[in-house]
Structures are given as C-alpha cells and as structure tokens.
Design a protein around this motif. Structure first.
Motif, short mmCIF file in Angstrom:
data_model
loop_
_atom_site.label_atom_id
_atom_site.label_comp_id
_atom_site.label_asym_id
_atom_site.label_seq_id
_atom_site.Cartn_x
_atom_site.Cartn_y
_atom_site.Cartn_z
N VAL A 198 6.54 10.81 -1.58
CA VAL A 198 6.65 11.63 -2.89
C VAL A 198 8.07 12.26 -2.57
N ALA A 199 8.37 12.39 -1.64
CA ALA A 199 10.09 13.11 -1.31
C ALA A 199 10.96 11.95 -0.86
N GLY A 200 10.62 10.80 -1.26
CA GLY A 200 12.03 10.20 -1.69
C GLY A 200 11.96 8.64 -0.41
N THR A 201 10.37 8.25 0.23
CA THR A 201 11.11 8.42 1.16
C THR A 201 10.67 6.54 1.17
N THR A 202 10.92 5.37 1.64
CA THR A 202 10.81 3.99 1.18
C THR A 202 10.48 3.24 2.61
N THR A 203 10.51 3.65 3.97
CA THR A 203 10.58 3.10 5.10
C THR A 203 10.76 3.99 6.02
N LEU A 204 9.78 3.51 6.79
CA LEU A 204 9.51 5.08 7.88
C LEU A 204 8.93 4.02 8.90
N GLU A 205 9.60 4.66 10.48
CA GLU A 205 8.86 4.33 11.80
C GLU A 205 8.00 5.18 12.21
N VAL A 206 6.86 4.38 12.28
CA VAL A 206 5.72 5.25 12.96
C VAL A 206 5.77 4.74 14.86
N ARG A 209 -6.80 8.44 7.96
CA ARG A 209 -6.84 9.11 6.29
C ARG A 209 -5.98 10.61 6.99
N ASP A 210 -5.88 11.83 8.38
CA ASP A 210 -4.95 12.49 8.28
C ASP A 210 -3.40 11.28 7.91
N ALA A 211 -2.78 10.61 8.80
CA ALA A 211 -2.24 10.21 8.84
C ALA A 211 -1.80 9.36 7.44
N THR A 212 -2.04 9.53 6.66
CA THR A 212 -1.83 8.77 4.90
C THR A 212 -1.39 10.23 4.01
N ARG A 213 -2.28 10.68 4.62
CA ARG A 213 -2.17 12.33 4.24
C ARG A 213 -0.29 13.05 3.54
N THR A 230 6.28 -0.34 13.58
CA THR A 230 5.60 0.42 14.39
C THR A 230 6.71 0.26 16.28
N THR A 231 6.73 1.41 16.64
CA THR A 231 6.80 1.49 17.93
C THR A 231 6.25 1.89 19.10
N MET A 265 -3.58 3.55 17.54
CA MET A 265 -2.72 3.64 16.94
C MET A 265 -1.54 3.16 17.07
N LEU A 266 -1.50 1.95 17.33
CA LEU A 266 -0.12 0.59 16.48
C LEU A 266 -0.90 0.32 15.07
N ARG A 267 -2.19 0.37 15.49
CA ARG A 267 -3.24 -1.40 14.48
C ARG A 267 -3.21 0.31 13.23
N VAL A 268 -3.61 1.39 13.50
CA VAL A 268 -3.13 2.26 12.48
C VAL A 268 -1.55 2.49 11.39
N ALA A 269 -0.83 2.36 12.39
CA ALA A 269 -0.10 2.52 11.66
C ALA A 269 0.48 1.33 11.08
N ARG A 270 -0.09 0.30 10.76
CA ARG A 270 0.63 -1.08 11.02
C ARG A 270 -0.84 -0.88 9.04
N ARG A 271 -1.59 -0.13 9.35
CA ARG A 271 -1.74 0.06 8.12
C ARG A 271 -1.90 0.95 6.71
N LEU A 272 -0.71 1.90 7.62
CA LEU A 272 0.32 2.24 6.27
C LEU A 272 0.74 1.72 5.49
N GLY A 273 1.09 0.86 5.70
CA GLY A 273 1.99 -0.07 4.80
C GLY A 273 1.27 -0.74 3.84
N ALA A 274 -0.02 -0.32 3.22
CA ALA A 274 -0.62 -0.30 2.25
C ALA A 274 -0.15 1.10 1.26
N LEU A 275 0.31 1.66 1.43
CA LEU A 275 0.59 2.90 0.57
C LEU A 275 1.61 2.74 -0.16
#
Length: 410
Positions: A132-140, A121-125, A170-171, A154-164
């Motif tokens: 919103v500010a233009g990012t289309t790719t990010l490392e976590v 939840r917190d990482a999704t925010r 992930t690193t 942590m890595l599994r949660v990071a993978r789930r952020l791709g649903a956005l």
C-alpha cells in the motif's frame, strides 16, 4: 513503432532514479508486458498518445517513482514483543532483554508454536501494508525458527507471500543466534546450519541468499566465515548483519566474501568502509532499529559517502527492534536520524536497495527495466521523506500489473 504499448501513462512527473538524469516534468511512461518500453517527456512521444497504447491513463501531475525495494525484513514471525518494547521504554537495554529469556529467544518460541496458516495470515497483513505504501520488492528472512522444521516452514511461508504481487526474495538466517537448546554446544549448532540446513535449503530452492548475524550477541567472525563459506559452496549469495552492537570487523568480513550487503554498520570503522567500497557491497542502514533501541552511535554515513559505498535503507520489519512496516517511514528516519538527504533516501529505497538484493532489473525508470512503478500524490519527491505517518501512495504497479491492494484485504 512496430507494436503498441500495453499501457501508457501521460501527464506524470517522473523521478527516474537513473544516475545523472534529471527529473522529468510532464512526462510519460509506457509498458509492454512486464517491462518499461518507453520513458521521457510527453512532448517527445513518437505520435499521438491515443494511438500508441491499448490503454492511456492521464496521471494529472502525480509523481511516479520506481517501485520501492525493501532489502531487509523479518516479516514472518509468531507473536509480538510488546513486552520488550515496554521494558526498553522503562530503561532496559537490548542486551539485557536478550539475556533475560526475552528478545529473539522469545520470538523463536512463538514462531515454533505457530502453524503455517497463522504465520501466513499475519505476514500477509504486514506485506499488504508495505505494498500500500509503494513497496514492490522485499526481502524476507528466516531466523526465528533455529531448528530444521521451523526454518523450512518460515521460508516456505515467505515464498507464498509472492502471491500478493510484490517480488519476495527469501534469505536463510539460521545463524541469527544460537538457540537455547544448543547454548553449550555452539559448534554443534553450526554443524546443523552448515551440514544439514544449508544443503537442504539449497536443494529445495527455498532461499535466494544466506545471512549471518555477526556481532557480540550472536556469532564471531570465525563462526560467521564458516557459515558464509558453506553458503557459497551451496551456490548461494551472502549478506551479513554487521557491527550493530560493536565493531567486530564484520563489515570487512562481508566484503571479503563478496557479500551483496552489510547491514546495520553503526560501529563499522574506516577500514571496514573502505573494504565495502572495494568489494561493491551495499551498505544497508536500518534507522528503525536505531530509533527503537534508542542507540547513540550512528552508522558512518560521511565515510560511506566519501568512499562511494552505495547506501540502501530498509524497514528491518521485525517484532522486537523495528516494528516498522513502510519504507517512507524508514526514509524519514534515515533523513532525520542519519542525515541522509531526501534524494539519497529515495535512491536508497530504489536502485541501491535493488542492488543490495542482487537485482539489476529494477529500481530505475528506464527502457528494459521491470515495470515496477509507484504513484504518489506529492508536489515533489522530497515529500516522501518529509511526512511521517501519511500514506501518499495512490497506486502500485508490479511487472506491468496493478497490485494496489483493496481495503478489504487487510
């Protein structure tokens, strides 16, 4: 033309970020599926726009850049470090906070205590604010668990952020610092990282790369080399938190291992820069951390330029030393604090940042590239580094699809 485009934007001004290519005024860009199928001046379109695509969008003079790429974040974590911020404003150093039971150790405790739903939840925010500010790719990165269970979570949660909709790379950063329970058994912790965590993460395909914090507060060059070697034996690319606090030779070590990137680099010497140039390793600069920590030694930007080392910028979004969410903020700070030009800052958050993640299919507006686009309500691309605190992004496209978040998501 054998088939129509899926989407065609016309009347746009284009910052293609292709080296040596000029800005395109009154341009057009078309997508087919997930890729860019045509880009150029509107006058050069091969026919009437209305007949060329299933959907034609008049952009009315807005600028389009490649979607922004954030190559260094720590967006998955528990709690915050507001107390650290207040203590540093009062004059306490980063090193003093770390040795006083706060710093990374505090975030480790908070992250271990948070359940997956809270972390997500917190990482999704946070990622919502980035998109919103233009990012289309990010490392976590992971690195706030420092035990097997929490690092994997942590890595599994990071993978789930791709649903956005944005691409998430992930690193694994198990070698962030030595956790308190291993304080007198450093080699035993490295055994855990190299012999248990890394092989399991590789088997489960939870990480796209491995990072190590090589500095006086974290791991020595010898210890770092051990982790980098173990990662490479598992088939994973590597990167290094290098020379943030002192010159330990970490940049040269990263280069010797063919690292994708060496990050921070405030204390890197000329030999380290030359090594990065020879290896093709990208220099990822993190002005948010420099700003929040009130550092005075700047990364060697002039030397990086002189040696032709690609420079990337990142938010370094984390709770303790860089609570920065948007790449335009990092661009502004990179210009003001490190002396980058606005043009360098845009390259540093598009093509160079993509290279820092080992991604050759994005960061430029060219035929065949992934259709990641950011639309901006600006008169010129330099404005992206000029304003501080304003969101000038009006739409975000990733792999040809609109991922612009709705306000309700936040």
């Amino acid at each position: 033309m054998s088939e129509r485009f899926d989407r065609l934007w016309i009347g746009a001004d284009l910052a293609t970020m292709v080296p040596g290519e000029a800005l395109i005024r009154d341009g057009a860009i078309a997508t087919r599926g997930e890729t860019i199928a045509w880009v150029g001046a509107r006058a050069a379109l091969p026919g009437d726009a209305s007949a060329l695509a299933a959907e034609v969008i008049e952009v009315s003079g807005r600028w389009i850049t490649p979607g922004l790429v954030d190559p260094h974040t720590h967006v998955v974590f528990g709690g915050d470090r507001l107390a650290d911020f207040v203590r540093r404003i009062g004059g306490e150093t980063y090193a003093a906070a770390a040795s006083g039971g706060s710093g990374i150790a505090y975030t480790v405790a908070m992250t271990r205590g948070a359940d997956d739903a809270t972390l997500l939840r917190d990482a999704t925010r946070r990622v919502h604010a980035m998109i919103v500010a233009g990012t289309t790719t990010l490392e976590v990165k992971s690195g706030y668990g420092l035990d097997v269970e929490t690092e994997l979570r942590m890595l599994r949660v990071a993978r789930r952020l791709g649903a956005l909709g944005a691409t998430v790379r992930t690193t694994y950063l198990g070698a962030h610092v030595v956790p308190a329970e291993f304080a007198d058994r450093r080699d035993a912790y490295l055994d855990l990282v190299c012999d248990e965590m890394l092989p399991r993460i590789a088997r489960e395909r939870l990480a796209d790369a491995v990072d190590v914090f090589c500095d006086t507060l974290a791991f020595s060059p010898r210890e770092t080399a051990r982790v980098l070697g173990a990662a490479q034996r598992c088939g994973l690319p590597v990167k290094v938190h290098a020379d943030q606090i002192a010159d330990t030779g970490a940049a040269a070590l990263a280069a010797a291992h063919g690292a994708l990137s060496a990050d921070h680099l405030e204390h890197t010497d000329e030999a380290g820069v030359a090594a990065l140039a020879a290896s093709g390793t990208v220099a990822v600069l993190l002005p948010g951390a420099f700003h929040y920590l009130r550092e005075t030694v700047k990364p060697p930007v002039a030397s990086l330029r002189a040696h032709g080392v690609p420079i990337a910028l990142a938010t370094d979004c984390n709770p303790g030393t860089s609570p920065v969410l948007t790449l335009p903020t990092a661009m502004h700070l990179g210009c003001v604090l490190f002396g980058l030009s606005p043009q360098e800052a845009l390259a540093a958050t598009t093509r160079n940042a993509a290279h820092a993640l080992g991604l050759a299919d994005r960061g430029e507006l060219r035929v065949g590239a992934r259709a990641d686009l950011a639309f901006w309500n600006v008169a010129a691309p330099d404005e992206l580094s000029y304003w501080l605190g304003a969101n000038l992004c009006t739409a975000v496209i990733a792999a040809g699809e609109d991922i612009t978040p709705q306000p309700s998501v936040a």
